[in-house]
Motif scaffolding. Structure first.
Motif, short mmCIF file in Angstrom:
data_model
loop_
_atom_site.label_atom_id
_atom_site.label_comp_id
_atom_site.label_asym_id
_atom_site.label_seq_id
_atom_site.Cartn_x
_atom_site.Cartn_y
_atom_site.Cartn_z
N ARG A 55 -7.65 -5.60 3.78
CA ARG A 55 -8.78 -4.75 3.40
C ARG A 55 -8.50 -4.10 2.04
N THR A 56 -9.54 -3.84 1.31
CA THR A 56 -9.39 -3.22 -0.01
C THR A 56 -10.37 -2.06 -0.16
N VAL A 57 -9.94 -1.07 -0.92
CA VAL A 57 -10.79 0.06 -1.31
C VAL A 57 -10.57 0.27 -2.80
N GLU A 58 -11.64 0.34 -3.57
CA GLU A 58 -11.52 0.56 -5.01
C GLU A 58 -12.09 1.92 -5.37
N LEU A 59 -11.27 2.77 -5.96
CA LEU A 59 -11.67 4.13 -6.33
C LEU A 59 -12.11 4.16 -7.78
N ALA A 60 -13.13 4.94 -8.06
CA ALA A 60 -13.67 5.02 -9.42
C ALA A 60 -12.71 5.73 -10.36
N GLU A 61 -11.85 6.59 -9.82
CA GLU A 61 -10.88 7.32 -10.65
C GLU A 61 -9.53 7.36 -9.96
N ASN A 62 -8.50 7.59 -10.74
CA ASN A 62 -7.14 7.70 -10.23
C ASN A 62 -6.98 9.05 -9.54
N LEU A 63 -6.80 9.05 -8.23
CA LEU A 63 -6.64 10.29 -7.47
C LEU A 63 -5.19 10.72 -7.35
N GLY A 64 -4.29 10.01 -8.01
CA GLY A 64 -2.87 10.30 -7.87
C GLY A 64 -2.30 9.63 -6.63
N ILE A 65 -1.00 9.73 -6.49
CA ILE A 65 -0.32 9.05 -5.38
C ILE A 65 -0.77 9.61 -4.03
N PRO A 66 -0.70 10.93 -3.81
CA PRO A 66 -1.12 11.42 -2.48
C PRO A 66 -2.60 11.21 -2.21
N GLY A 67 -3.45 11.39 -3.23
CA GLY A 67 -4.88 11.18 -3.04
C GLY A 67 -5.19 9.74 -2.68
N GLY A 68 -4.56 8.79 -3.37
CA GLY A 68 -4.78 7.38 -3.08
C GLY A 68 -4.29 7.01 -1.69
N ARG A 69 -3.13 7.53 -1.30
CA ARG A 69 -2.60 7.22 0.04
C ARG A 69 -3.47 7.85 1.12
N ASN A 70 -4.01 9.03 0.87
CA ASN A 70 -4.89 9.64 1.85
C ASN A 70 -6.15 8.80 2.07
N VAL A 71 -6.67 8.22 1.01
CA VAL A 71 -7.82 7.31 1.15
C VAL A 71 -7.42 6.11 2.03
N GLY A 72 -6.22 5.60 1.82
CA GLY A 72 -5.74 4.50 2.63
C GLY A 72 -5.59 4.87 4.09
N ILE A 73 -5.13 6.09 4.35
CA ILE A 73 -5.03 6.57 5.73
C ILE A 73 -6.39 6.56 6.40
N GLU A 74 -7.38 7.11 5.71
CA GLU A 74 -8.72 7.21 6.29
C GLU A 74 -9.38 5.85 6.48
N ALA A 75 -8.91 4.83 5.77
CA ALA A 75 -9.42 3.48 5.99
C ALA A 75 -9.10 2.96 7.38
N PHE A 76 -8.13 3.59 8.05
CA PHE A 76 -7.78 3.27 9.43
C PHE A 76 -8.39 4.26 10.41
N GLY A 77 -9.51 4.86 10.04
CA GLY A 77 -10.16 5.85 10.88
C GLY A 77 -9.67 7.24 10.54
N PRO A 78 -10.32 8.29 11.08
CA PRO A 78 -9.93 9.67 10.78
C PRO A 78 -8.45 9.92 11.08
N GLY A 79 -7.70 10.28 10.04
CA GLY A 79 -6.27 10.51 10.23
C GLY A 79 -5.48 9.25 10.54
#
Length: 294
Positions: A55-79
């Motif tokens: 699966r892929t998610v493309e962000l319009a801006e660089n959210l930084g390392i923690p921000g990007g990883r948090n988006v990845g976490i949510e790709a597997f459902g809440p939390g």
């Protein structure tokens, strides 16, 4: 119990290492046991070609390392609750062995208090593990497993119950110390963290100071880490110790200027919610070999 655990993996990329990313994905696909579900987050960039099923998610801006990883976490459902365990892997890393995911299943299944596992990082050519990649003060023997008080951000496994209980990584940190912020919150909630030398991520030897923002972010986030998590009496002690250690390392004048700029920014800018750890957690950190003043 271990075989029933679902494992996912979060990988963030800037899109500039397509060959390394593909090699990492191949190493994840070769893991023993049930397949590891993978999401790749393009952090302000398109995601290079990936194998079918990733699966892929493309962000319009660089959210930084923690921000990007948090988006990845949510790709597997809440939390991240669609899976039981999440691997967080650097896109230029490579899982050295085929049994890493299964070892994670076994470890988390056998120890209900275990919340996070920090992998050993080794250079793919020399096999050497840098001292800074062993997350404890007594780091001379990287082959010794132990309980620890923090973990390595791009080479770890987290039980998703931890994320559901204490929240994800601090978005505002962008880069540096976000792992320790999560680790302290997890320890305060009663979870434990293990360093495992047999779970290996190959990663080229690099210096963290290669990043232009390194010195400023390290200093700013160190202050934020203390302001957010430490009991008030320990905040000046912790930051005073790190100030002395920084000076003792004799950084260059430009680096020191950037460091002090970040240190000032840490005091004058919002750091997110303050939730000081319990004093019993301070004692737990001390018993684990790293009191939260260093």
């Amino acid at each position: 119990m271990s075989t029933a655990m679902k494992v996912g993996a979060v990988i963030i990329t800037m899109g500039n290492r397509p060959e390394e990313l593909r090699a990492l994905l191949d190493s994840v696909a070769k893991q023993d046991g049930d397949p590891v579900e993978v999401v790749v987050v393009g952090n302000g960039s398109p995601v290079p070609d990936v194998p079918e099923g990733v699966r892929t998610v493309e962000l319009a801006e660089n959210l930084g390392i923690p921000g990007g990883r948090n988006v990845g976490i949510e790709a597997f459902g809440p939390g991240g609750t669609e899976v039981d365990v999440l691997l967080f892997l650097d896109d230029d890393g490579l899982l050295a062995h085929h049994d890493t995911a299964e070892l994670c299943r076994q470890s988390f299944g056998a120890d209900p208090e275990l919340g996070i596992i920090s992998f050993r990082i080794a250079d793919p050519e020399t096999g050497i593990t840098q001292r800074r990649h062993v997350p404890r003060l007594r780091a001379s023997d990287p082959m010794r497993n132990s309980r620890v008080t923090t973990f390595l951000g791009g080479a770890n496994a987290v039980r998703t119950k931890v994320l559901a209980e204490v929240g994800g990584l601090p978005d505002e940190f962008f880069y540096a110390h976000e792992e320790t912020d999560l680790a302290w919150r997890a320890l305060d909630a009663g979870w434990m963290i293990d360093y495992r030398s047999d779970m290996v991520l190959y990663h080229p030897t690099t210096a963290p100071s290669r990043h232009a923002i390194y010195h400023r972010m390290v200093a700013r986030n160190r202050v934020w880490l203390a302001r957010r998590n430490l009991p008030a009496p320990l905040v000046p002690v912790y930051l005073g110790v790190w100030l002395l250690l920084t000076l003792a390392r004799r950084p260059s004048r430009p680096a020191l200027r950037a460091w002090f700029g970040g240190f000032k920014e840490g005091w004058t800018s919002p750091c997110g919610p303050r939730r000081p750890m319990k004093w019993r957690t301070v004692w737990r950190l001390t018993r684990l070999g790293r009191p939260p003043v260093i």
